[in-house]
Design an enzyme around this catalytic site. Sequence first.
Site, mmCIF file in Angstrom:
data_model
loop_
_atom_site.group_PDB
_atom_site.id
_atom_site.type_symbol
_atom_site.label_atom_id
_atom_site.label_comp_id
_atom_site.label_asym_id
_atom_site.label_seq_id
_atom_site.Cartn_x
_atom_site.Cartn_y
_atom_site.Cartn_z
ATOM 1 N N ILE A 1 17.385 20.047 50.559
ATOM 2 C CA ILE A 1 16.977 20.813 49.374
ATOM 3 C C ILE A 1 17.744 20.325 48.154
ATOM 4 O O ILE A 1 17.239 20.286 47.053
ATOM 5 C CB ILE A 1 17.286 22.318 49.563
ATOM 6 C CG1 ILE A 1 16.514 22.891 50.750
ATOM 7 C CG2 ILE A 1 16.952 23.101 48.305
ATOM 8 C CD1 ILE A 1 16.923 24.331 51.061
ATOM 9 N N SER A 2 18.991 19.963 48.370
ATOM 10 C CA SER A 2 19.813 19.616 47.218
ATOM 11 C C SER A 2 21.001 18.757 47.635
ATOM 12 O O SER A 2 21.581 18.948 48.690
ATOM 13 C CB SER A 2 20.301 20.916 46.555
ATOM 14 O OG SER A 2 21.489 20.708 45.823
ATOM 15 N N LYS B 1 27.401 17.909 43.810
ATOM 16 C CA LYS B 1 28.668 17.195 43.678
ATOM 17 C C LYS B 1 29.543 17.352 44.922
ATOM 18 O O LYS B 1 30.202 16.421 45.349
ATOM 19 C CB LYS B 1 29.456 17.734 42.464
ATOM 20 C CG LYS B 1 29.084 17.048 41.164
ATOM 21 C CD LYS B 1 30.279 16.948 40.202
ATOM 22 C CE LYS B 1 30.916 18.276 39.864
ATOM 23 N NZ LYS B 1 30.249 19.046 38.806
ATOM 24 N N GLU B 2 29.536 18.550 45.474
ATOM 25 C CA GLU B 2 30.422 18.834 46.607
ATOM 26 C C GLU B 2 29.686 19.047 47.913
ATOM 27 O O GLU B 2 30.287 18.941 48.978
ATOM 28 C CB GLU B 2 31.213 20.138 46.345
ATOM 29 C CG GLU B 2 31.739 20.328 44.950
ATOM 30 C CD GLU B 2 33.011 19.538 44.724
ATOM 31 O OE1 GLU B 2 33.596 19.118 45.734
ATOM 32 O OE2 GLU B 2 33.376 19.317 43.564
ATOM 33 N N LYS C 1 24.283 25.019 54.012
ATOM 34 C CA LYS C 1 25.069 24.313 52.992
ATOM 35 C C LYS C 1 26.224 23.589 53.675
ATOM 36 O O LYS C 1 27.021 24.213 54.366
ATOM 37 C CB LYS C 1 25.591 25.313 51.952
ATOM 38 C CG LYS C 1 26.295 24.652 50.770
ATOM 39 C CD LYS C 1 26.537 25.657 49.644
ATOM 40 C CE LYS C 1 27.175 25.016 48.426
ATOM 41 N NZ LYS C 1 27.390 25.974 47.338
ATOM 42 N N GLU D 1 21.026 33.227 54.159
ATOM 43 C CA GLU D 1 19.632 33.598 53.939
ATOM 44 C C GLU D 1 18.997 32.611 52.949
ATOM 45 O O GLU D 1 19.637 32.181 51.993
ATOM 46 C CB GLU D 1 19.627 35.016 53.357
ATOM 47 C CG GLU D 1 18.294 35.561 52.947
ATOM 48 C CD GLU D 1 18.438 36.860 52.159
ATOM 49 O OE1 GLU D 1 17.412 37.423 51.768
ATOM 50 O OE2 GLU D 1 19.588 37.314 51.917
ATOM 51 N N ILE E 1 16.669 31.715 49.935
ATOM 52 C CA ILE E 1 16.109 32.383 48.758
ATOM 53 C C ILE E 1 14.947 31.552 48.230
ATOM 54 O O ILE E 1 15.144 30.555 47.531
ATOM 55 C CB ILE E 1 17.186 32.543 47.653
ATOM 56 C CG1 ILE E 1 18.417 33.303 48.170
ATOM 57 C CG2 ILE E 1 16.610 33.234 46.423
ATOM 58 C CD1 ILE E 1 18.166 34.733 48.566
ATOM 59 N N ASP F 1 31.571 30.054 38.030
ATOM 60 C CA ASP F 1 30.721 28.890 37.723
ATOM 61 C C ASP F 1 29.317 29.385 37.416
ATOM 62 O O ASP F 1 28.320 28.795 37.838
ATOM 63 C CB ASP F 1 30.709 27.893 38.887
ATOM 64 C CG ASP F 1 30.054 26.555 38.501
ATOM 65 O OD1 ASP F 1 29.973 26.258 37.292
ATOM 66 O OD2 ASP F 1 29.608 25.825 39.400
ATOM 67 N N ASN G 1 23.172 28.106 38.535
ATOM 68 C CA ASN G 1 23.527 28.883 39.720
ATOM 69 C C ASN G 1 22.872 30.254 39.748
ATOM 70 O O ASN G 1 23.361 31.175 40.389
ATOM 71 C CB ASN G 1 25.053 28.980 39.846
ATOM 72 C CG ASN G 1 25.645 27.660 40.313
ATOM 73 O OD1 ASN G 1 24.994 26.919 41.060
ATOM 74 N ND2 ASN G 1 26.856 27.356 39.886
ATOM 75 N N ASP H 1 25.942 30.148 44.876
ATOM 76 C CA ASP H 1 27.027 29.177 44.685
ATOM 77 C C ASP H 1 28.355 29.847 44.327
ATOM 78 O O ASP H 1 28.827 29.764 43.190
ATOM 79 C CB ASP H 1 26.615 28.177 43.580
ATOM 80 C CG ASP H 1 27.409 26.876 43.663
ATOM 81 O OD1 ASP H 1 28.287 26.772 44.526
ATOM 82 O OD2 ASP H 1 27.146 25.974 42.843
HETATM 83 N N1 LIG Z 1 20.429 30.407 49.832
HETATM 84 C C1 LIG Z 1 19.650 29.478 49.269
HETATM 85 N N2 LIG Z 1 18.304 29.572 49.365
HETATM 86 C C2 LIG Z 1 17.506 28.636 48.794
HETATM 87 N N3 LIG Z 1 17.949 27.576 48.129
HETATM 88 C C3 LIG Z 1 19.281 27.414 47.997
HETATM 89 C C4 LIG Z 1 20.197 28.362 48.558
HETATM 90 N N4 LIG Z 1 21.452 27.954 48.276
HETATM 91 C C5 LIG Z 1 21.324 26.822 47.572
HETATM 92 N N5 LIG Z 1 20.027 26.487 47.403
HETATM 93 C C6 LIG Z 1 19.481 25.310 46.682
HETATM 94 O O1 LIG Z 1 20.464 24.296 46.618
HETATM 95 C C7 LIG Z 1 20.876 24.087 45.261
HETATM 96 C C8 LIG Z 1 22.374 23.860 45.213
HETATM 97 O O2 LIG Z 1 23.039 24.982 45.735
HETATM 98 P P1 LIG Z 1 24.461 25.424 45.183
HETATM 99 O O3 LIG Z 1 24.966 26.523 46.070
HETATM 100 O O4 LIG Z 1 24.387 25.710 43.735
HETATM 101 O O5 LIG Z 1 25.327 24.122 45.497
HETATM 102 P P2 LIG Z 1 26.139 23.133 44.557
HETATM 103 O O6 LIG Z 1 27.561 23.475 44.876
HETATM 104 O O7 LIG Z 1 25.746 21.775 45.012
HETATM 105 O O8 LIG Z 1 25.804 23.401 43.123
HETATM 106 C C9 LIG Z 1 20.407 25.331 44.521
HETATM 107 O O9 LIG Z 1 20.156 25.065 43.157
HETATM 108 C C10 LIG Z 1 19.133 25.675 45.248
HETATM 109 O O10 LIG Z 1 18.069 24.835 44.837
HETATM 110 MG MG LIG Z 2 25.405 25.053 42.075
#
Ligand SMILES: Nc1ncnc2c1ncn2[C@@H]1O[C@H](COP(=O)(O)OP(=O)(O)O)[C@@H](O)[C@H]1O
Ligand SMILES: [Mg+2]
Length: 263
Positions: free
Chosen positions: A58-59, A62-63, A79, A147, A149, A191, A196, A207
């Site tokens: 999905i993504s 950076k980390e 994640k 979960e 989202i 953040d 986020n 996040d």
């Molecule tokens: N619980 C979730 N459900 C659906 N998509 C998620 C969820 N958590 C993260 N994502 C997707 O992954 C991306 C990055 O997640 P994030 O927690 O912001 O990580 P990062 O630390 O890389 O910024 C989000 O913008 C979203 O698109």
């Molecule tokens: Mg993020």
Amino acid sequence: MSYDSSEDGFDREIEKLGIRIKDMDQLKVREDVFDEITLLSLYKLVHRKWITAIGGSISTGKEANVFFGERGEQDLAIKIYRIRTANFNTMSEYIIGDRRFSGIRKNRKDIVFTWTKKEFSNLMRAHEAGLPVPLPLVWDRNILIMEFIGEDERSFPQIRSVHLDDPAGVYEKVLSYIGILYKKAGLVHADLSEFNILYGDQPYIIDMGQSVTLDHPRAHIFLMRDIININRFFKNKCDVRNSDTIFTEITGITRPASTTGDT
Ligand SMILES: Nc1ncnc2c1ncn2[C@@H]1O[C@H](COP(=O)(O)OP(=O)(O)O)[C@@H](O)[C@H]1O
Ligand SMILES: [Mg+2]
């Protein structure tokens, strides 16, 4: 555990996990993400039936990398914090000073594991305070399962790419979330920005690895920064309120100059 890190070897490792891989290409040897520790951890989570399928990526942040997953009928977000490319110094700053996690050792692996656990507990506290965040289900080492989202296996978009019919209403809602997070969960997101917040039927806060308790020495600086970010995002969409006023409303503190952090 040792494993054969050639592509075939990796496939076999995943096969051994006994799960249906929806998009194998996404999981092909990615040494930076799927190192031995991560595979071992995935192994354990599959064995304990927290994961029944791993889907596409999905993504790639950076980390961390986020993958779609399933646990039976339930959709999951998986994640995975990368151990090798973790930003050790930044992570340490948010961990040291948070009393919950101050006793940790200081090597890269431990910092990343603590970070993962910290995101789990922050999401849980936010959830228990009634906020719309992904419910965290379990964490193991550098993997957090929560979960999902979104709908139809697609995450809701970040709020920065959504057209809002009622920006003023959403603005007030987000500010109320910052207040509830502070007052009820005892946390500052640290953040918060249009990256986020996911927006579907409503805004969702995500996040939270870097979120800190109020006794963190920089908690109020982080809070002010969150408020300023939200104001910056909404200011060309609706009227925004003065950030100092919002800060005082949330904390009851008249902002001393030392908490600006936006200079
Ligand atoms: N619980 C979730 N459900 C659906 N998509 C998620 C969820 N958590 C993260 N994502 C997707 O992954 C991306 C990055 O997640 P994030 O927690 O912001 O990580 P990062 O630390 O890389 O910024 C989000 O913008 C979203 O698109
Ligand atoms: Mg993020």
